[in-house]
Structure formats: C-alpha cells, structure tokens
Design an enzyme around this catalytic site. Structure first.
Site, short mmCIF file in Angstrom:
data_model
loop_
_atom_site.label_atom_id
_atom_site.label_comp_id
_atom_site.label_asym_id
_atom_site.label_seq_id
_atom_site.Cartn_x
_atom_site.Cartn_y
_atom_site.Cartn_z
N LYS A 21 -22.26 -4.75 -22.31
CA LYS A 21 -21.73 -4.19 -21.05
C LYS A 21 -22.71 -4.38 -19.89
CE LYS A 21 -21.14 0.06 -22.44
NZ LYS A 21 -21.57 0.00 -23.86
N ARG A 42 -32.41 -7.34 -28.47
CA ARG A 42 -32.35 -7.11 -27.02
C ARG A 42 -33.72 -6.78 -26.45
NH1 ARG A 42 -28.07 -3.02 -24.59
NH2 ARG A 42 -29.08 -1.45 -25.88
N ARG A 101 -26.28 5.95 -32.87
CA ARG A 101 -25.50 5.56 -31.67
C ARG A 101 -24.12 5.04 -32.04
NH1 ARG A 101 -29.48 1.51 -29.17
NH2 ARG A 101 -27.96 1.15 -27.54
P1 ADP Z 1 -26.20 1.66 -24.75
O1 ADP Z 1 -26.95 0.41 -24.54
O2 ADP Z 1 -26.39 2.30 -26.07
O3 ADP Z 1 -24.76 1.53 -24.36
P2 ADP Z 1 -27.05 3.18 -22.42
O4 ADP Z 1 -28.11 2.40 -21.81
O5 ADP Z 1 -25.74 3.26 -21.72
O6 ADP Z 1 -26.88 2.79 -23.93
O7 ADP Z 1 -27.56 4.69 -22.66
C1 ADP Z 1 -28.70 4.98 -23.44
C2 ADP Z 1 -28.61 6.40 -23.99
O8 ADP Z 1 -28.50 7.35 -22.89
C3 ADP Z 1 -27.40 6.68 -24.86
O9 ADP Z 1 -27.60 6.32 -26.22
C4 ADP Z 1 -27.24 8.19 -24.68
O10 ADP Z 1 -28.18 8.90 -25.47
C5 ADP Z 1 -27.61 8.40 -23.23
N1 ADP Z 1 -26.41 8.34 -22.35
C6 ADP Z 1 -26.17 7.41 -21.39
N2 ADP Z 1 -24.99 7.65 -20.79
C7 ADP Z 1 -24.48 8.75 -21.39
C8 ADP Z 1 -23.28 9.48 -21.25
N3 ADP Z 1 -22.34 9.13 -20.35
N4 ADP Z 1 -23.08 10.56 -22.05
C9 ADP Z 1 -23.99 10.94 -22.96
N5 ADP Z 1 -25.14 10.29 -23.16
C10 ADP Z 1 -25.39 9.20 -22.39
#
Ligand code: ADP
Length: 251
Positions: A42, A160, A204
């Site tokens: 994403k 990554r 996750r």
């Molecule tokens: P990923 O690469 O896992 O999609 P992100 O960079 O979007 O992860 O987010 C990293 C971490 O931040 C998530 O694993 C979660 O712990 C927290 N996080 C981010 N956005 C949210 C959200 N909208 N609700 C709850 N936790 C979030």
C-alpha cells in the site's frame, strides 16, 4: 513528471505545522482509502498515486513512526502508549487513532485530495471516518483493496527496508536501492522496521484478518470498493490501480 517531494508536515507533525509544498488545488480532488494486508504494498502504491493524482499520502503508520522519533517530552501519553502496541504488532486502540486523525482533519479537507493508507483499519474507525466526512460534506472517490496470497505477503515484509529520512520504501530483492542500505531519493539510511520481524508479522496478520478484512464488505456495501490484484512488479500494480480507478487503460 517528477514533483517536488512534500514533507507532509501538517499530517506527520500536527495541524500547526505547514507542509513544504502547497497542494495543487483540484476541482475534483481524489479522496481514496487504500486497503490490504500489511506488506501488500500500500505504501509503495500510495507513493506512485501521489505523483500521478497529486493527492497527499496520509499514512497513520508514518505518523506513529514520526512521533516515535521525537524525544519523550514531546510525546503525549497516548502516543507513548501507542508505541508499545506497534512494537508487538498489535493495533493501536481506536480512540487513540481516531483522536490523532481527527486532530488532522484539515488534511482531509486538503484541496489537493488525499490517499489514506493504514486508516481505517477497523469497522469502528471506518464508521468514525464516514460520520466525519458526511458532517463535513466530503465524499470518498473510491476504496482500493489490494489482494495478495499470504506467503507472498510474508516474503515482502521480511525484505522491506524503509528510508529513515524520507520514508521511501525499498525491497532487498523486489526493489533494491542502487547502493546497499542507502535511499535513492535522499541519501538517507535504510532500516528494517521493528514490526517487520517474524513474531510481529504473525500478530499483524491476525489483527488484519480479524479487524481489517471486514472493511472489504463494509466498503463493498457502500459501492466504493475497487479490487486490484497485488501480484507482480510495483509499476504493474500501479498501472492496474489507475486503470481500475479510471475505468480504462491508464495511458
Ligand atoms: P503496515 O505496514 O503493517 O500496514 P503501518 O505502517 O500502516 O503498517 O502501521 C504500523 C503499525 O501502526 C500497525 O501495525 C499498528 O500497530 C499501528 N497502526 C497504524 N495505523 C493504525 C490504525 N488505523 N489503527 C490501529 N493501529 C494502527
């Protein structure tokens, strides 16, 4: 065309900060939500989409990571607590996430539009966003759901690497930087996120399956869902996304 890179200060630091690049006002700004399991790509797609659609990349994960870099005294207790959830790979509580996004509501009004990445991640967050957008007379253009088999996702996550300065994303095999460990865009150092370790990846994935996957139905029912297969090279996935959004070939 290469745009000057926006530092997204207002999103990353909060409403009193000013972005390095003012938005290009658009009569019909793109307002997108990107859905998909962690590691599906994403963030990379959001970068491409930002260049093409001129809308700002609003990643909640980036806000948390940028807060984590600040000194302890600059962080709110909720933000400090959020870091513990993130390290374990768990979701941050809905109230904390919503308070943070709500505080940055100005970014949802941006005349250049937005690409939400990592938010909403639960049905409660999606309901809060829906109510807020309705009350502000803002409408989503579409919700893009990236589809990918689980084993492919795990391979992507473990390879990554992220730039600690501009947050550009690379992959050891899929999209390696020209020079090992160094960002092609800004020369910053590349690092592996703590939550890309195998134990955190498992947590996750489970959080995704339980809390985020139901959003596919939520947005399908609202008639906003656009599904895009996330196999192959990032450029191909991007062209597929643009084609799906515009209803035809991208060029
Ligand atoms: P990923 O690469 O896992 O999609 P992100 O960079 O979007 O992860 O987010 C990293 C971490 O931040 C998530 O694993 C979660 O712990 C927290 N996080 C981010 N956005 C949210 C959200 N909208 N609700 C709850 N936790 C979030």
């Amino acid at each position: 065309m290469i745009m000057e890179r926006n530092d997204r200060a207002r999103w990353l630091q909060g409403p009193s900060a000013v972005c390095s690049v003012p938005p290009v006002a658009n009569n019909l700004p793109w307002r997108l939500v990107l859905l998909g399991a962690p590691g599906v790509g994403k963030g990379t797609q959001a970068d491409f989409l930002t260049q093409r659609l001129r809308a700002c990349h609003l990643s909640t994960g980036d806000v948390f990571r940028s807060a984590a870099k600040r000194c302890d005294c600059e962080q709110t207790p909720a933000m400090r607590q959020a870091q513990d959830f993130i390290k374990r790979g768990s979701l941050v509580p809905d109230e904390t996430v919503w308070a943070m996004v709500r505080e940055r509501g100005g970014c949802l009004h941006c005349t250049g539009g937005f690409i939400l990445d990592g938010f909403p991640r639960t049905v409660a967050q999606a309901e809060a966003l829906k109510a807020y957008l309705e009350s502000e007379n803002l409408t989503l253009t579409a919700v893009v759901n990236y589809d990918l088999p689980l084993d492919e996702i795990v391979a992507r996550l473990s390879g990554r690497r992220t730039c600690e300065k501009c947050r550009a994303i690379f992959h050891l095999t899929g999209h390696p930087p020209k020079e090992e460990g160094i960002c092609d865009n800004c020369g910053g150092k590349l690092y592996q996120r703590e939550d890309d370790r195998p134990e955190a990846i498992k947590v996750r994935m489970e959080a995704y399956r339980k809390s985020t996957a139901p959003l596919i139905d939520f947005y399908e029912r609202l008639g906003l869902l656009v599904s895009v297969p996330a196999e192959g090279a990032p450029e191909d996935i991007f062209e597929r996304t643009v084609a799906a959004l515009t209803g035809g070939p991208s060029e």
